[in-house]
Design a protein around this motif. Structure first.
Motif, PDB file in Angstrom:
ATOM      1  N   SER A 134      50.898  34.833  -8.290  1.00 14.90           N
ATOM      2  CA  SER A 134      51.731  34.923  -7.425  1.00 14.90           C
ATOM      3  C   SER A 134      53.167  34.818  -7.896  1.00 14.90           C
ATOM      4  CB  SER A 134      51.425  33.920  -6.218  1.00 14.90           C
ATOM      5  OG  SER A 134      52.274  34.211  -5.017  1.00 14.90           O
ATOM      6  N   GLY A 135      54.169  34.744  -6.984  1.00 18.09           N
ATOM      7  CA  GLY A 135      55.467  33.981  -7.298  1.00 18.09           C
ATOM      8  C   GLY A 135      55.502  32.703  -7.598  1.00 18.09           C
ATOM      9  N   ASN A 139      37.657  40.545 -10.431  1.00 16.24           N
ATOM     10  CA  ASN A 139      37.139  39.934  -9.138  1.00 16.24           C
ATOM     11  C   ASN A 139      38.289  39.323  -8.635  1.00 16.24           C
ATOM     12  OD1 ASN A 139      35.946  38.376  -7.105  1.00 16.24           O
ATOM     13  ND2 ASN A 139      34.865  36.958  -8.479  1.00 16.24           N
ATOM     14  N   PHE A 140      38.995  39.883  -7.670  1.00 15.59           N
ATOM     15  CA  PHE A 140      40.071  39.650  -6.856  1.00 15.59           C
ATOM     16  C   PHE A 140      39.885  39.045  -5.570  1.00 15.59           C
ATOM     17  CE2 PHE A 140      43.704  40.365  -4.046  1.00 15.59           C
ATOM     18  CZ  PHE A 140      44.817  39.736  -4.652  1.00 15.59           C
ATOM     19  N   VAL A 141      40.293  37.998  -5.200  1.00 16.18           N
ATOM     20  CA  VAL A 141      40.195  37.028  -4.061  1.00 16.18           C
ATOM     21  C   VAL A 141      41.518  37.137  -3.117  1.00 16.18           C
ATOM     22  CG1 VAL A 141      39.404  35.210  -2.392  1.00 16.18           C
ATOM     23  CG2 VAL A 141      38.173  35.522  -4.902  1.00 16.18           C
ATOM     24  N   SER A 142      41.768  37.753  -1.969  1.00 19.52           N
ATOM     25  CA  SER A 142      42.757  38.029  -1.178  1.00 19.52           C
ATOM     26  C   SER A 142      43.070  36.805  -0.187  1.00 19.52           C
ATOM     27  CB  SER A 142      42.707  39.336  -0.534  1.00 19.52           C
ATOM     28  OG  SER A 142      43.792  39.455   0.387  1.00 19.52           O
ATOM     29  N   TYR A 143      44.139  36.259  -0.208  1.00 15.51           N
ATOM     30  CA  TYR A 143      44.590  35.023   0.716  1.00 15.51           C
ATOM     31  C   TYR A 143      45.958  35.599   1.341  1.00 15.51           C
ATOM     32  CZ  TYR A 143      41.324  32.315  -1.796  1.00 15.51           C
ATOM     33  OH  TYR A 143      39.978  31.957  -2.321  1.00 15.51           O
ATOM     34  N   ASP A 144      46.178  35.360   2.732  1.00 17.27           N
ATOM     35  CA  ASP A 144      47.336  35.582   3.267  1.00 17.27           C
ATOM     36  C   ASP A 144      48.416  34.617   3.000  1.00 17.27           C
ATOM     37  OD1 ASP A 144      48.775  36.804   5.311  1.00 17.27           O
ATOM     38  OD2 ASP A 144      47.880  36.047   7.130  1.00 17.27           O
ATOM     39  N   GLY A 200      45.311  35.818  -5.205  1.00 20.04           N
ATOM     40  CA  GLY A 200      46.529  36.401  -4.800  1.00 20.04           C
ATOM     41  C   GLY A 200      46.842  35.916  -3.379  1.00 20.04           C
ATOM     42  N   GLY A 201      48.212  35.794  -3.237  1.00 18.74           N
ATOM     43  CA  GLY A 201      48.699  35.783  -1.732  1.00 18.74           C
ATOM     44  C   GLY A 201      49.186  36.893  -0.743  1.00 18.74           C
ATOM     45  N   SER A 202      48.212  38.022  -1.233  1.00 19.72           N
ATOM     46  CA  SER A 202      48.503  39.275  -0.712  1.00 19.72           C
ATOM     47  C   SER A 202      47.227  40.003  -0.545  1.00 19.72           C
ATOM     48  CB  SER A 202      49.446  39.939  -1.228  1.00 19.72           C
ATOM     49  OG  SER A 202      49.165  40.758  -2.643  1.00 19.72           O
ATOM     50  N   SER A 203      47.030  41.149   0.364  1.00 20.69           N
ATOM     51  CA  SER A 203      45.940  41.747   0.374  1.00 20.69           C
ATOM     52  C   SER A 203      45.765  42.970  -0.938  1.00 20.69           C
ATOM     53  CB  SER A 203      45.943  42.642   1.609  1.00 20.69           C
ATOM     54  OG  SER A 203      45.776  41.662   2.704  1.00 20.69           O
ATOM     55  N   GLY A 237      48.882  44.674  -2.732  1.00 19.77           N
ATOM     56  CA  GLY A 237      50.037  43.969  -2.572  1.00 19.77           C
ATOM     57  C   GLY A 237      50.613  43.188  -4.114  1.00 19.77           C
ATOM     58  N   PRO A 238      51.786  42.778  -3.947  1.00 25.45           N
ATOM     59  CA  PRO A 238      52.273  42.193  -5.306  1.00 25.45           C
ATOM     60  C   PRO A 238      51.304  41.303  -6.016  1.00 25.45           C
ATOM     61  CG  PRO A 238      53.945  42.010  -3.609  1.00 25.45           C
ATOM     62  CD  PRO A 238      52.694  42.282  -2.857  1.00 25.45           C
ATOM     63  N   ASP A 239      50.759  40.295  -5.391  1.00 20.54           N
ATOM     64  CA  ASP A 239      49.728  39.390  -6.029  1.00 20.54           C
ATOM     65  C   ASP A 239      48.511  40.005  -6.413  1.00 20.54           C
ATOM     66  OD1 ASP A 239      51.781  37.819  -5.277  1.00 20.54           O
ATOM     67  OD2 ASP A 239      50.562  36.295  -4.156  1.00 20.54           O
ATOM     68  N   HIS A 240      48.300  41.160  -5.944  1.00 17.00           N
ATOM     69  CA  HIS A 240      46.994  41.996  -6.458  1.00 17.00           C
ATOM     70  C   HIS A 240      47.521  42.710  -7.477  1.00 17.00           C
ATOM     71  CE1 HIS A 240      44.646  45.812  -5.954  1.00 17.00           C
ATOM     72  NE2 HIS A 240      43.789  44.886  -6.143  1.00 17.00           N
ATOM     73  N   LEU A 241      48.530  43.607  -7.129  1.00 19.29           N
ATOM     74  CA  LEU A 241      48.986  44.389  -8.648  1.00 19.29           C
ATOM     75  C   LEU A 241      49.212  43.662 -10.133  1.00 19.29           C
ATOM     76  CD1 LEU A 241      51.248  47.345  -6.916  1.00 19.29           C
ATOM     77  CD2 LEU A 241      48.732  47.307  -7.657  1.00 19.29           C
ATOM     78  N   LEU A 242      49.820  42.298  -9.843  1.00 17.84           N
ATOM     79  CA  LEU A 242      50.179  41.374 -11.078  1.00 17.84           C
ATOM     80  C   LEU A 242      48.812  41.461 -11.743  1.00 17.84           C
ATOM     81  CD1 LEU A 242      51.548  39.908 -12.789  1.00 17.84           C
ATOM     82  CD2 LEU A 242      51.494  38.039 -11.088  1.00 17.84           C
TER      83      LEU A 242
END
Length: 329
Positions: free
Chosen positions: A213-214, A189-194, A162-165, A168-173
């Protein structure tokens, strides 16, 4: 169902000050001439949703002769709070604005940022956007059902990016999706990207099994055949992705949306605030912006000034309460 999205970040903030633009640097637009000297900061890396929104808005203002020489620049870091700190530090600078959204709201709490969105000057809420579940073109998962089946069989082995920590939105989705299909979110297993700009190559390169992500961040790659969208998170199908099912139509009880807006530093003059709101309102009313909304599948959610300030205060309160429940703040 309405889900409030938030964003988290690594715990640091950057204090960065910039020169305040002088009155001679920008036109007001009151004389019927295009406004000049406006700058929009994007608090994430290039290529993400904030970046796309800001650059689209700037181009529309240029094309519609609302403003000239609108500068868009990136200042990524800490889930957007590096840019937020810079915005707050630029007190009184009426020529600067920051593109933002729910992700920055959450990050201001989880990163323990000394700068908060309540310190900024709200200008306009611009759009809402549904999320998307995406895979690279050579993925073995052809449908959302295929992905969910594999994910349930091995939650830790099927990585999602996801494109957030975290928070963030991409984590909660994906966390909400996991819960909806019977997976313990703690096993994901979530991998975070900025931002989406960093997420995209990770999806294309197979570093994660799927991305969340969006959907607007992937449209160019979808059209190029590099990315496949398995499902969108809106209530109704997306015009730009007519053949893609919603999660609900696939039997998964989840609807998820995000929003984006724009704020200015604290302490700007009423005149500078009016210049920004007038320019953004003209942009919103233009045929060029309407065309971009249709092209990108964005939902029009335009409100300005005090109405956006009230919305932002409500979101800030709700995000803070949700993050506490999740143990992230």
């Amino acid at each position: 169902m309405l889900f409030i999205s938030v964003a988290a970040a690594t715990a640091f903030a950057l204090a960065a000050c910039g020169a305040t633009a002088g009155k001679e640097d920008a036109g007001s637009g009151d004389d019927g001439q295009p406004v000049s000297g406006l700058r929009i900061m994007v608090p994430n890396s290039p290529g993400g949703g904030y970046d796309t929104t800001a650059r689209t808005a700037a181009k529309v203002m240029e094309d519609a002769k609302i403003a000239t020489g609108v500068q868009v620049f990136n200042l990524p870091g800490a889930g957007g709070t590096v840019g937020l700190q810079r915005t707050v530090n630029e007190k009184g600078n009426g020529k600067l604005a920051m593109q933002m959204g729910l992700g920055v709201v959450g990050a201001s709490y989880t990163s323990k940022s000394s700068a908060t969105l309540t310190q900024t000057t709200p200008l306009a809420k611009m759009i809402e956007e549904a999320g998307a579940i995406v895979v690279p073109k050579d993925s073995p998962y052809r449908t959302i059902g295929d992905l969910v089946a594999a994910w349930k069989a091995d939650p830790k082995g099927v990585a999602v990016g996801g494109g957030s920590s975290p928070g963030g939105p991409d984590h909660l989705l994906p966390m909400q999706l996991a819960r909806a299909v019977g997976i313990d979110p703690r096993q994901v297993n979530f991998v975070s990207y900025d931002g989406g700009g960093e997420l995209l190559p990770a999806v294309l390169g197979g570093k994660v099994a799927f991305g969340a992500s969006g959907f607007g961040e992937f449209l160019d790659q979808v059209e190029a055949g590099q990315i496949r969208v398995l499902a969108v998170t809106s209530e109704q199908p997306i015009e730009a992705l007519k053949d893609v099912p919603t999660l609900t139509s696939a039997g998964i009880g989840l609807v998820f949306t995000n929003w984006r807006g724009i704020v200015a530093p604290p302490g700007i003059s009423d005149a500078d605030k009016k210049v920004w709101i007038d320019a953004l309102t003209k942009m919103h009313d233009s045929d060029e912006w309407k065309a971009e909304l249709a092209k990108r599948g964005w939902t029009d959610a335009f409100v300005t000034g005090d109405e956006f300030a009230t919305f932002l205060t409500e979101q800030d309160r709700a995000v803070a309460e949700l993050l506490k429940q999740l143990g992230l703040a």
